[in-house]
Each structure stands twice: as C-alpha cells, then as structure tokens.
Write a protein that holds these residues in place. Sequence first.
Motif, PDB file in Angstrom:
ATOM      1  N   GLU A 127      -1.360  -7.355  -4.312  1.00 16.11           N
ATOM      2  CA  GLU A 127      -2.125  -6.214  -4.835  1.00 16.11           C
ATOM      3  C   GLU A 127      -1.458  -4.901  -4.423  1.00 16.11           C
ATOM      4  O   GLU A 127      -1.042  -4.742  -3.278  1.00 16.11           O
ATOM      5  N   ILE A 128      -1.376  -3.980  -5.384  1.00 17.41           N
ATOM      6  CA  ILE A 128      -0.794  -2.669  -5.096  1.00 17.41           C
ATOM      7  C   ILE A 128      -1.938  -1.663  -5.041  1.00 17.41           C
ATOM      8  O   ILE A 128      -2.688  -1.528  -6.014  1.00 17.41           O
ATOM      9  N   THR A 129      -2.059  -0.956  -3.918  1.00 13.22           N
ATOM     10  CA  THR A 129      -3.100   0.077  -3.861  1.00 13.22           C
ATOM     11  C   THR A 129      -2.503   1.385  -3.338  1.00 13.22           C
ATOM     12  O   THR A 129      -1.496   1.369  -2.636  1.00 13.22           O
ATOM     13  N   ALA A 130      -3.146   2.475  -3.721  1.00  8.24           N
ATOM     14  CA  ALA A 130      -2.694   3.786  -3.242  1.00  8.24           C
ATOM     15  C   ALA A 130      -3.749   4.301  -2.272  1.00  8.24           C
ATOM     16  O   ALA A 130      -4.947   4.286  -2.581  1.00  8.24           O
TER      17      ALA A 130
ATOM     18  N   LYS B 118       0.853  -1.188   0.000  1.00  9.85           N
ATOM     19  CA  LYS B 118       0.000   0.000   0.000  1.00  9.85           C
ATOM     20  C   LYS B 118       0.887   1.234   0.000  1.00  9.85           C
ATOM     21  O   LYS B 118       1.808   1.339   0.802  1.00  9.85           O
ATOM     22  N   LEU B 119       0.578   2.167  -0.894  1.00  8.94           N
ATOM     23  CA  LEU B 119       1.347   3.406  -0.980  1.00  8.94           C
ATOM     24  C   LEU B 119       0.549   4.500  -0.288  1.00  8.94           C
ATOM     25  O   LEU B 119      -0.683   4.504  -0.354  1.00  8.94           O
TER      26      LEU B 119
ATOM     27  N   LYS C  34       0.479   5.186 -12.004  1.00 11.77           N
ATOM     28  CA  LYS C  34       1.597   4.679 -11.186  1.00 11.77           C
ATOM     29  C   LYS C  34       1.266   3.289 -10.625  1.00 11.77           C
ATOM     30  O   LYS C  34       2.083   2.373 -10.715  1.00 11.77           O
ATOM     31  N   THR C  35       0.062   3.136 -10.070  1.00 19.06           N
ATOM     32  CA  THR C  35      -0.256   1.822  -9.480  1.00 19.06           C
ATOM     33  C   THR C  35      -0.379   0.751 -10.571  1.00 19.06           C
ATOM     34  O   THR C  35       0.008  -0.389 -10.360  1.00 19.06           O
ATOM     35  N   ASP C  36      -0.878   1.126 -11.761  1.00 20.95           N
ATOM     36  CA  ASP C  36      -0.953   0.147 -12.862  1.00 20.95           C
ATOM     37  C   ASP C  36       0.438  -0.358 -13.209  1.00 20.95           C
ATOM     38  O   ASP C  36       0.666  -1.547 -13.414  1.00 20.95           O
TER      39      ASP C  36
ATOM     40  N   GLN D 228       1.675  -2.548 -10.495  1.00 26.95           N
ATOM     41  CA  GLN D 228       0.970  -3.839 -10.503  1.00 26.95           C
ATOM     42  C   GLN D 228       1.555  -4.766 -11.573  1.00 26.95           C
ATOM     43  O   GLN D 228       1.657  -5.974 -11.367  1.00 26.95           O
TER      44      GLN D 228
ATOM     45  N   ILE E 144      -2.113   8.938 -10.138  1.00 24.80           N
ATOM     46  CA  ILE E 144      -1.822   7.828  -9.223  1.00 24.80           C
ATOM     47  C   ILE E 144      -2.205   6.480  -9.824  1.00 24.80           C
ATOM     48  O   ILE E 144      -1.497   5.491  -9.653  1.00 24.80           O
ATOM     49  N   SER E 145      -3.309   6.450 -10.600  1.00 26.68           N
ATOM     50  CA  SER E 145      -3.701   5.134 -11.125  1.00 26.68           C
ATOM     51  C   SER E 145      -2.699   4.654 -12.180  1.00 26.68           C
ATOM     52  O   SER E 145      -2.454   3.459 -12.312  1.00 26.68           O
TER      53      SER E 145
END
Length: 246
Positions: free
Chosen positions: A147-150, A108-109, A125-127, A130, A122-123
């Motif tokens: 799973e990577i979430t912000a 989690k960021l 970056k998370t994509d 991921q 941000i999405s």
Amino acid sequence: MVRFFAAKSDISDTMIKLSAQDASHIRSLRLRPSELFIVCDGEGLDYICRLAATRAQETGDVFAEILEAGSSLGEPSVRCSVFIAFAKGDRLDYAVQKSVELGAHDIKLFPSERCVSVPGDISKKTDRLQKIAMETAKQCGRGIVPEITALDSFKSAVGLAVLADLPLFFYECEKKLGLGAALDQRTAYSTVSIFTGPEGGFEPHEAEFAQAEGMLAVSLGSRILRCETAPVAVLAAIMLHSGNLA
Ligand code: SAH
C-alpha cells in the motif's frame, strides 16, 4: 505463470470472479482452456486456476476455476515499511517499483524540509504510484500489493517509523553506525522501518528529532546515494541479511 489479484469478496470456494481489466488481459494473452494462471487474494494466498468454461450470461463476467490453493511464495519473512521523502519527477516511480520487487511491505511518502517538490495533487500522485505497485506486484510474484500512502508531516512519519523493531533513519551525515553494524546489533527483528530523505538530504534538526524519538541514525558508507537509490539499496541489504534474497 501469469498472475492476477482479486478482491476477497470475488473469491468463492470454487470460483473467482475476474475484474473486467484482468478478463480482457486474459483474452489478449489467448490462454488455452488448459493453461493455468495464478490469482492471488492480496493477503498472501495464491490460487492456481484455469479459465472457467462458462461466463455469467447476464453480466458477461469471466470466472477462474480454482484447482489448488497455497501460500504465496513471494512474501519475505521480514516486514519492511519504507518511508520515502517526496521527490521530484519520476524518482518516486523508480523507488516504488524497485521497493515492491525487493519485498517492501508498504511505502509511505512524507514531506521533509529540504524536499525540492511536494506534489500539488497528492492523491493523484499516490494513485499513480499505487498502479505501479500493482503492476510490479503482479510481475514479480508478490502475495500482497504494497500500500502506498502519503503522510502529512515529517513528525507523523517518524511517529509511525519508530514502532518497528528496527527503526532505521538513513542520515548522510552519520559517520559512526553503518547499516551492517545496525543489522548485526539486533539479530531477531521481524519489522523494519527504512527512512530516507529527499534530494537535499535531511536538516540536522530532523535527524535529531528522529533520534530523540527512538530511531537509529545509520550511514550507508562514504558515497552519497541518490534519494531513489538509497531505499532500494537498503532493502536489498536487509533482504540478504534476513535470508530473503537467496
Ligand atoms: N544532497 C545530500 C544527499 C541526499 S541523498 C548531500 O549531498 O549530502 C538522499 C537521502 O538518501 C539521504 O537523505 C539519506 O536518507 C539517504 N542517503 C544517501 N546516501 C547516504 C549515505 N551515505 N548514508 C546514509 N544515508 C544516505
């Protein structure tokens, strides 16, 4: 053995439909019909497969024929959630790749006051992170893709982190409690939160808030590790301590 991940909905009792990307990867590997590979359901189950002789005529879909199923061996017994403050450049790429190799359950960021950079998109970056997590999970034999979430605030990150059996807040100004002692304090832990700060470190009031909420402020000794090194070093230590690194 090469490894792929498939969605549960693409797995039947005997066959697994491969994604177009994995099918083309298999083609490029020039696997012989007798050569085996693993398809993982992303929930801890591995299927040993070989390429099915026939393709779906209409769609051209490629199938793997299931020969055997069993639990993935790549999942550690301890569930570590890694909370990493946003950092600039490719630092997060490194931290995500190494955390996945070492067995992080999820990443989690979060923003923190001294963050030098918070991504505009941000999405995006998370994509990207991921994708790194997926490639790393395949390469190192994980049974899940972490799973990577912000998260949108420091406070919400702390709110989630405190839920673990061992909620560890790594604070460069902490002088009393070291990681070894924190781990020895609670021998029976099955969930851990690893919370590390940005390039500029944490503000004292952030450390105070985290402790007031129930996190343990922990030191990593007398050297200051970079923000991408700290979570990786902690994961390695916890995996060793919990018997998951040997
Ligand atoms: N710029 C800061 C350090 C930031 S290091 C300074 O010079 O003081 C980035 C993050 O890694 C920190 O916020 C902390 O979470 C973790 N970290 C690095 N070294 C540490 C140490 N010796 N003890 C505890 N945490 C540490």
